[in-house]
Design a protein around this motif. Structure first.
Motif, PDB file in Angstrom:
ATOM      1  N   GLN A 141      59.414  61.815  51.268  1.00 30.38           N
ATOM      2  CA  GLN A 141      60.820  61.739  50.847  1.00 30.38           C
ATOM      3  C   GLN A 141      61.799  61.827  52.010  1.00 30.38           C
ATOM      4  OE1 GLN A 141      61.672  64.107  47.049  1.00 30.38           O
ATOM      5  NE2 GLN A 141      59.767  65.023  47.772  1.00 30.38           N
ATOM      6  N   ASN A 142      61.297  62.127  53.204  1.00 29.05           N
ATOM      7  CA  ASN A 142      62.191  62.393  54.325  1.00 29.05           C
ATOM      8  C   ASN A 142      62.702  61.091  54.945  1.00 29.05           C
ATOM      9  OD1 ASN A 142      63.545  63.361  56.564  1.00 29.05           O
ATOM     10  ND2 ASN A 142      62.008  64.901  57.038  1.00 29.05           N
ATOM     11  N   GLU A 143      63.998  60.834  54.766  1.00 29.86           N
ATOM     12  CA  GLU A 143      64.610  59.596  55.246  1.00 29.86           C
ATOM     13  C   GLU A 143      64.641  59.498  56.771  1.00 29.86           C
ATOM     14  OE1 GLU A 143      67.385  62.794  55.362  1.00 29.86           O
ATOM     15  OE2 GLU A 143      66.199  62.027  53.666  1.00 29.86           O
ATOM     16  N   ARG A 144      64.350  60.604  57.464  1.00 36.01           N
ATOM     17  CA  ARG A 144      64.328  60.591  58.930  1.00 36.01           C
ATOM     18  C   ARG A 144      63.326  59.572  59.466  1.00 36.01           C
ATOM     19  NH1 ARG A 144      68.168  63.074  62.242  1.00 36.01           N
ATOM     20  NH2 ARG A 144      69.013  64.855  61.103  1.00 36.01           N
ATOM     21  N   TYR A 145      62.220  59.411  58.742  1.00 33.43           N
ATOM     22  CA  TYR A 145      61.171  58.513  59.230  1.00 33.43           C
ATOM     23  C   TYR A 145      61.601  57.045  59.172  1.00 33.43           C
ATOM     24  CZ  TYR A 145      58.483  62.774  59.003  1.00 33.43           C
ATOM     25  OH  TYR A 145      58.050  64.066  59.192  1.00 33.43           O
ATOM     26  N   ALA A 146      62.654  56.751  58.396  1.00 33.62           N
ATOM     27  CA  ALA A 146      63.206  55.387  58.350  1.00 33.62           C
ATOM     28  C   ALA A 146      64.434  55.267  59.239  1.00 33.62           C
ATOM     29  CB  ALA A 146      63.560  55.010  56.914  1.00 33.62           C
ATOM     30  N   GLY A 147      64.721  56.317  60.033  1.00 35.87           N
ATOM     31  CA  GLY A 147      65.823  56.268  60.987  1.00 35.87           C
ATOM     32  C   GLY A 147      67.145  56.775  60.470  1.00 35.87           C
ATOM     33  N   ASN A 148      67.177  57.314  59.243  1.00 39.12           N
ATOM     34  CA  ASN A 148      68.425  57.790  58.645  1.00 39.12           C
ATOM     35  C   ASN A 148      68.410  59.310  58.499  1.00 39.12           C
ATOM     36  OD1 ASN A 148      69.143  55.037  58.286  1.00 39.12           O
ATOM     37  ND2 ASN A 148      67.923  54.997  56.402  1.00 39.12           N
ATOM     38  N   ALA A 149      69.566  59.865  58.125  1.00 37.84           N
ATOM     39  CA  ALA A 149      69.646  61.313  57.931  1.00 37.84           C
ATOM     40  C   ALA A 149      70.583  61.630  56.777  1.00 37.84           C
ATOM     41  CB  ALA A 149      70.131  62.003  59.204  1.00 37.84           C
ATOM     42  N   LEU A 150      70.147  62.508  55.875  1.00 33.91           N
ATOM     43  CA  LEU A 150      71.005  63.065  54.835  1.00 33.91           C
ATOM     44  C   LEU A 150      71.281  64.507  55.232  1.00 33.91           C
ATOM     45  CD1 LEU A 150      72.443  62.740  52.122  1.00 33.91           C
ATOM     46  CD2 LEU A 150      70.338  63.532  51.001  1.00 33.91           C
ATOM     47  N   LEU A 151      72.510  64.781  55.652  1.00 32.30           N
ATOM     48  CA  LEU A 151      72.854  66.096  56.185  1.00 32.30           C
ATOM     49  C   LEU A 151      73.346  67.028  55.080  1.00 32.30           C
ATOM     50  CD1 LEU A 151      74.763  64.935  59.409  1.00 32.30           C
ATOM     51  CD2 LEU A 151      72.317  65.458  59.139  1.00 32.30           C
ATOM     52  N   GLN A 152      73.108  68.306  55.283  1.00 32.56           N
ATOM     53  CA  GLN A 152      73.454  69.401  54.379  1.00 32.56           C
ATOM     54  C   GLN A 152      72.699  69.312  53.054  1.00 32.56           C
ATOM     55  OE1 GLN A 152      77.232  71.950  54.719  1.00 32.56           O
ATOM     56  NE2 GLN A 152      77.762  70.465  53.147  1.00 32.56           N
ATOM     57  N   LYS A 153      71.367  69.126  53.169  1.00 32.05           N
ATOM     58  CA  LYS A 153      70.515  69.227  51.985  1.00 32.05           C
ATOM     59  C   LYS A 153      70.465  70.666  51.502  1.00 32.05           C
ATOM     60  CE  LYS A 153      67.380  65.512  53.444  1.00 32.05           C
ATOM     61  NZ  LYS A 153      66.000  65.222  53.903  1.00 32.05           N
ATOM     62  N   ARG A 154      70.611  71.586  52.450  1.00 32.23           N
ATOM     63  CA  ARG A 154      70.677  73.016  52.127  1.00 32.23           C
ATOM     64  C   ARG A 154      71.894  73.609  52.828  1.00 32.23           C
ATOM     65  NH1 ARG A 154      65.303  76.140  53.282  1.00 32.23           N
ATOM     66  NH2 ARG A 154      65.652  75.317  55.381  1.00 32.23           N
ATOM     67  N   ARG A 193      77.983  71.494  47.592  1.00 33.41           N
ATOM     68  CA  ARG A 193      78.607  71.184  48.881  1.00 33.41           C
ATOM     69  C   ARG A 193      78.516  69.675  49.119  1.00 33.41           C
ATOM     70  NH1 ARG A 193      79.377  75.861  48.242  1.00 33.41           N
ATOM     71  NH2 ARG A 193      79.199  77.629  49.705  1.00 33.41           N
ATOM     72  N   PRO A 194      79.435  69.110  49.898  1.00 32.64           N
ATOM     73  CA  PRO A 194      79.330  67.672  50.215  1.00 32.64           C
ATOM     74  C   PRO A 194      78.112  67.403  51.092  1.00 32.64           C
ATOM     75  CG  PRO A 194      81.075  68.697  51.522  1.00 32.64           C
ATOM     76  CD  PRO A 194      80.631  69.727  50.520  1.00 32.64           C
ATOM     77  N   GLN A 195      77.555  66.223  50.972  1.00 31.02           N
ATOM     78  CA  GLN A 195      76.463  65.780  51.828  1.00 31.02           C
ATOM     79  C   GLN A 195      76.923  64.552  52.610  1.00 31.02           C
ATOM     80  OE1 GLN A 195      73.209  65.300  48.952  1.00 31.02           O
ATOM     81  NE2 GLN A 195      72.311  67.211  49.694  1.00 31.02           N
ATOM     82  N   TYR A 196      76.243  64.296  53.735  1.00 33.56           N
ATOM     83  CA  TYR A 196      76.659  63.209  54.613  1.00 33.56           C
ATOM     84  C   TYR A 196      75.428  62.376  54.968  1.00 33.56           C
ATOM     85  CZ  TYR A 196      80.504  66.522  55.055  1.00 33.56           C
ATOM     86  OH  TYR A 196      81.520  67.392  54.779  1.00 33.56           O
ATOM     87  N   PHE A 197      75.501  61.083  54.651  1.00 33.25           N
ATOM     88  CA  PHE A 197      74.394  60.182  54.977  1.00 33.25           C
ATOM     89  C   PHE A 197      74.752  59.416  56.248  1.00 33.25           C
ATOM     90  CE2 PHE A 197      72.053  56.188  54.820  1.00 33.25           C
ATOM     91  CZ  PHE A 197      70.762  56.645  54.551  1.00 33.25           C
ATOM     92  N   VAL A 198      73.872  59.505  57.240  1.00 31.13           N
ATOM     93  CA  VAL A 198      74.093  58.830  58.519  1.00 31.13           C
ATOM     94  C   VAL A 198      72.941  57.860  58.731  1.00 31.13           C
ATOM     95  CG1 VAL A 198      74.522  59.120  60.983  1.00 31.13           C
ATOM     96  CG2 VAL A 198      75.154  60.953  59.384  1.00 31.13           C
ATOM     97  N   SER A 199      73.256  56.579  58.879  1.00 30.71           N
ATOM     98  CA  SER A 199      72.209  55.568  59.069  1.00 30.71           C
ATOM     99  C   SER A 199      71.952  55.338  60.558  1.00 30.71           C
ATOM    100  CB  SER A 199      72.604  54.256  58.394  1.00 30.71           C
ATOM    101  OG  SER A 199      73.823  53.768  58.932  1.00 30.71           O
ATOM    102  N   ASP A 200      70.721  54.964  60.859  1.00 33.19           N
ATOM    103  CA  ASP A 200      70.307  54.618  62.235  1.00 33.19           C
ATOM    104  C   ASP A 200      70.648  55.724  63.230  1.00 33.19           C
ATOM    105  OD1 ASP A 200      69.417  52.088  61.329  1.00 33.19           O
ATOM    106  OD2 ASP A 200      71.483  51.350  61.413  1.00 33.19           O
ATOM    107  N   ILE A 201      70.357  56.964  62.855  1.00 31.66           N
ATOM    108  CA  ILE A 201      70.679  58.093  63.726  1.00 31.66           C
ATOM    109  C   ILE A 201      69.553  58.389  64.714  1.00 31.66           C
ATOM    110  CG2 ILE A 201      69.773  59.871  62.171  1.00 31.66           C
ATOM    111  CD1 ILE A 201      72.176  61.609  62.970  1.00 31.66           C
ATOM    112  N   ASN A 202      68.331  57.932  64.382  1.00 30.84           N
ATOM    113  CA  ASN A 202      67.201  58.158  65.287  1.00 30.84           C
ATOM    114  C   ASN A 202      66.221  56.991  65.163  1.00 30.84           C
ATOM    115  OD1 ASN A 202      66.763  60.279  62.746  1.00 30.84           O
ATOM    116  ND2 ASN A 202      64.969  58.997  63.155  1.00 30.84           N
ATOM    117  N   ASP A 203      65.238  56.945  66.052  1.00 29.89           N
ATOM    118  CA  ASP A 203      64.224  55.890  66.009  1.00 29.89           C
ATOM    119  C   ASP A 203      63.378  56.019  64.745  1.00 29.89           C
ATOM    120  OD1 ASP A 203      65.076  54.954  68.459  1.00 29.89           O
ATOM    121  OD2 ASP A 203      63.664  56.181  69.595  1.00 29.89           O
ATOM    122  N   THR A 204      62.871  54.892  64.258  1.00 29.73           N
ATOM    123  CA  THR A 204      62.066  54.895  63.030  1.00 29.73           C
ATOM    124  C   THR A 204      60.583  55.082  63.358  1.00 29.73           C
ATOM    125  OG1 THR A 204      61.773  52.503  63.081  1.00 29.73           O
ATOM    126  CG2 THR A 204      63.690  53.348  61.911  1.00 29.73           C
TER     127      THR A 204
END
Length: 526
Positions: A248-261, A278-289
């Motif tokens: 389920q971890n979107e990091r492996y596809a290069g994205n990040a969903l911040l403030q899951k906790r 709390r608000p969450q923040y989705f950041v695309s292409d934040i790291n290598d896939t």
């Protein structure tokens, strides 16, 4: 004077008083003095402070001829908002309970604790044990009358300071997330932190790719974990929750969903899963896939399909079912058919129960259900598969101290809300979880005795809700007798039976070889 000389009160001989001086243990032995030091981070300046505190207190105590060094207790890189993770603090408290310490030296009340409640509780316990605490910076000695009040005051100030620091840190993280400047504080499997950026670890990334490939090939998370453990992969112990998290971890596809906790505002703070608070923040292409985005999306689609297929039918039943070995029972799809499998058999191969087709389980359940619905009345005898059953429902409720709510009460909702907010409230709702006829009537007792008499007081199985009073007392000495448990005692003493099954006492265990307590287990008896 009748042979004896009398004296008045002023001439009477004064009683002789001998003073026995108190023997003080302090006069006989040195005072056993310990020191406690703590720093909250592993930064270089904090490390120097930590080492300096240790050296200072060791010299201070050993240089005093009236003191004996008990120990120097020190926690490094650990917050003071909770004692749970401070191993040396807990060790110090345990040594005090064992009578090894007379006095504790601490640099500051904030070093002792930043949680006012825990600080005061510790000081009071130490005082009861005869151990005083001296805070050098504030010049507070808990051996003095004002010591506890001053300690509580400074602990409250330290707690407020810690809360203010936490608030500033949360605000800082929030601003960085909004601006897209925040990445992560902890790298997931397959990555390492290089500054503020994530860097791929090739040998771990290979395992992550393997997990996605096996999942898309039809294996579930438990099967994948079993294979990884068999290969001793990366020297880790794998379980299905770890596999699910990776899938389920979107990091492996290069994205990040911040403030899951997010951290709670309480002390000690706790991490809470963010379900929209709390608000969450989705950041695309934040790291290598590590896995292609198409592969990651396919895995998410497959997870949703499997959850829908399984969840609609099986979730409620699997939460109630248990194998005879004690393990959970879960649904598993094998060659397009659903089976019920023992988790211990499926994952560890330590249980002999083979998978059973869902249809077989349903048919067996329905046969038993309808026969019991037709025949499980109070005091009845019936035959099933060549076995004789005596059944007798009913039990006195033992958890209604807070009352019985009525559905037609105009204040029902308000009363229910108040009781649910009360810790460990014990109440029932009429016609939902409590019935006025919870105990058998005189006619039902008479019917039971007649039916037992017709079969010579013999049965293979006795199935009831509560137990004979002697058996109930074996389960817990707090169980009390009533007319139904006394009747069952009569049955126990007069009847011949193989097994007696009951479930009123919220446990699953064999009381003895004949009396079985079943609460939330399903077992095969014939």
């Amino acid at each position: 004077m009748n042979g004896k000389e009398k004296t008045n009160g002023s001439l009477a001989m004064a009683p002789r008083v001998i003073t026995i001086p108190a023997t003080s243990q302090e006069n006989q032995r040195k005072l056993r003095v310990a020191a406690y030091a703590r720093v909250s981070s592993n930064s270089e300046d904090q490390k120097h402070s930590f080492a300096a505190q240790n050296a200072y207190y060791s010299k201070l105590i050993t240089d005093n001829p009236d003191w004996e060094l008990a120990d120097v207790y020190a926690d490094k890189g650990i917050t003071g908002t909770s004692v749970e993770k401070r191993k040396d603090f807990l060790r110090m408290m345990e040594d005090c309970r064992k009578g090894r310490i007379d006095r504790i030296l601490v640099k500051s009340s904030s070093r002792f604790a930043r949680n006012a409640k825990e600080s005061l509780e510790a000081v009071r316990e130490l005082k009861a044990l005869g151990v005083s605490v001296y805070f050098e910076e504030q010049n507070i000695d808990t051996a003095q009358a004002s010591g506890e009040i001053l300690t509580a005051m400074f602990a409250a100030l330290a707690q407020r300071e810690s809360e203010a620091i936490s608030e500033r840190m949360r605000w800082s993280y929030q601003m960085r997330m909004q601006k897209g400047e925040f990445n992560t504080c902890q790298a997931p499997l397959g990555f390492r932190l290089n500054g503020r950026a994530l860097e791929i670890i090739p040998e771990e990334a290979k395992i992550v790719r393997r997990i996605f490939v096996e999942y898309l090939s039809g294996n579930n998370s438990r099967e994948i974990a079993r294979e990884l453990n068999k290969d001793n992969t990366l020297g880790l112990i794998w379980n299905h929750k770890t596999i699910d998290y990776i899938l389920q971890n979107e990091r492996y596809a290069g994205n990040a969903l911040l403030q899951k906790r997010y951290a709670s505002n309480t002390l000690p703070s706790k991490m809470i899963y963010n379900h929209g608070e709390r608000p969450q923040y989705f950041v695309s292409d934040i790291n290598d896939t590590i896995v292609p985005k198409e592969v990651f999306d396919k895995a998410q689609t497959l997870r949703k399909e499997r959850n829908v297929l399984q969840g609609q039918v099986h979730s409620k039943m699997s939460s109630r079912m248990r194998c005879a070995c004690g393990s959970r029972i879960r649904a598993k799809r094998i060659h397009s058919l659903w089976y019920w499998v023992c988790c211990r058999h499926d994952e560890e191969r330590t249980c002999s129960l083979m998978p059973i087709q869902e249809m077989q389980v349903e048919q067996a359940f329905l046969r038993l259900y309808f026969k019991l619905m037709l025949h499980l009345m109070r005091g009845q005898i019936f035959e099933l598969e060549g076995y004789r059953f005596f059944t007798m429902g009913g039990a006195r409720s033992h958890d209604i101290e807070d009352g019985i709510l009525e559905l037609d009460d105009p204040n029902f909702e308000r009363k229910l809300l108040m009781l649910r907010r009360k810790p460990r409230a014990r109440f029932r709702i009429n016609h939902i979880s409590w019935w006025e006829q919870e105990l058998p009537s005189d006619e039902e007792y008479a019917e039971a005795r007649r039916n037992l008499g017709r079969c010579g007081w013999q049965a293979d199985y006795i199935i009831t809700h509560c137990a004979p009073i002697s058996t109930a007392m074996m389960e817990s000495r707090h169980n009390e007798a009533d007319e139904l448990t006394e009747f069952f005692q009569e049955v126990k003493e007069k009847a011949e039976y193989s097994y007696w099954l009951f479930g009123h006492y919220h446990d699953n265990r064999a009381i003895d070889s004949k009396h079985i307590l079943l609460w939330e287990q399903i077992v095969q008896i014939i």
